[in-house]
Design an enzyme around this catalytic site. Sequence first.
Site, short mmCIF file in Angstrom:
data_model
loop_
_atom_site.label_atom_id
_atom_site.label_comp_id
_atom_site.label_asym_id
_atom_site.label_seq_id
_atom_site.Cartn_x
_atom_site.Cartn_y
_atom_site.Cartn_z
N ASP A 160 -70.41 -26.09 -27.25
CA ASP A 160 -69.31 -25.62 -28.11
C ASP A 160 -68.23 -26.68 -28.17
OD1 ASP A 160 -67.57 -23.47 -29.41
OD2 ASP A 160 -66.33 -24.14 -27.74
N TYR A 214 -60.67 -30.85 -31.19
CA TYR A 214 -60.81 -31.42 -29.83
C TYR A 214 -60.94 -32.95 -29.88
CZ TYR A 214 -62.21 -26.63 -28.38
OH TYR A 214 -62.29 -25.28 -28.15
N LYS A 259 -65.88 -25.89 -34.73
CA LYS A 259 -64.84 -25.08 -35.38
C LYS A 259 -64.07 -25.91 -36.42
CE LYS A 259 -64.28 -23.10 -30.81
NZ LYS A 259 -64.52 -24.27 -29.97
N HIS A 288 -61.33 -21.84 -36.57
CA HIS A 288 -60.74 -22.00 -35.23
C HIS A 288 -59.75 -20.90 -34.88
CE1 HIS A 288 -60.12 -25.21 -32.01
NE2 HIS A 288 -59.48 -24.14 -31.59
#
Length: 297
Positions: free
Chosen positions: A46, A51, A76, A109
């Site tokens: 994931d 990120y 996401k 997200h």
Amino acid sequence: MNTIPTLTLNNGVVMPALGFGVFQSPPDQTAAAVETALHTGYRHIDTAAVYGNEREVGQGIRRSGLNRSDVFIETKVWVSDYGYDQTQHAFDKAAGKLGVEQIDLLILHQPAPARFEQTIAAYRGLEKLLADGKVRAIGVSNFMPPHLDTLIANTDVVPAINQVELHPYFTQPAVQDTDRAHGILTQAWSPIGGITFYPGWGENRTSTLTDPVLGKIADAHGKTPAQVMLRWHLQQQRSAIPKSTNPARIAENFDVLDFTLTTDELGAIDALDTGVRHGPDPDERDPHSLELVIDEA
Ligand code: A2P
């Protein structure tokens, strides 16, 4: 090697229940952590555009030598890419960085409460990606029951998943009930309560890892509190995505299949819920989030 149990999403896609998280994993450590996780036996990673480590996730997967089809990839779309066309382009960015043709699970997200029509347009974009076969399943993250109700009333495909903050100190029963009523799988982020002890995330927090109830249950099974929390998620049919960049803890978090918590133990863990959120409130506007630009692939 242990085989992780699977969960079947509401469109029939099968997903390993235990995934490997990379939130806050520095890019220079992410490829190694992903490779270690895949060698340990995880088959579900994931990540998220925001990120900043999708490229390294792709590298780690390729370095593992596994076939693409053996790894379930979840990522996401960040809020600055919400909108029908923008979200379809967000797929191109994510797939390009990951180095894959198809993404297994692509989710929003978080809701953008101040621009919910844009959130719905983004989800419509996900529906188009699903129809085009570019993603195998679609879903959401950090959606509270009112967000879910509005989304479902205005779209066609019920989300396969809702990924939310969920650990023994914050169990979100209302979210879990709403998810269940709609046939949405609840997936736990910060599943061992990392958000209760991340450095720099607030003062005076109590770490789930030192909780006496979890400690006692862990001792009774010859396991660690982290393993007990992961087992609790799995026995309650949730997906969980623990993050670690440490090989020993990556292995520890995977070693959760050789014991079973009793009904009383599960209940004692449920009773630890404080009702207090540790992460961001999905209803609060974050003025910076819309300004954050996600790079092209
Ligand atoms: P590290 O990457 O150094 O292992 P969560 O996924 O619930 O948010 O938890 C992630 C946090 O917990 C990270 O700070 C991670 O640090 C740490 N962590 C991961 N697995 C374990 C474990 N088995 N025991 C203790 N800490 C852990």
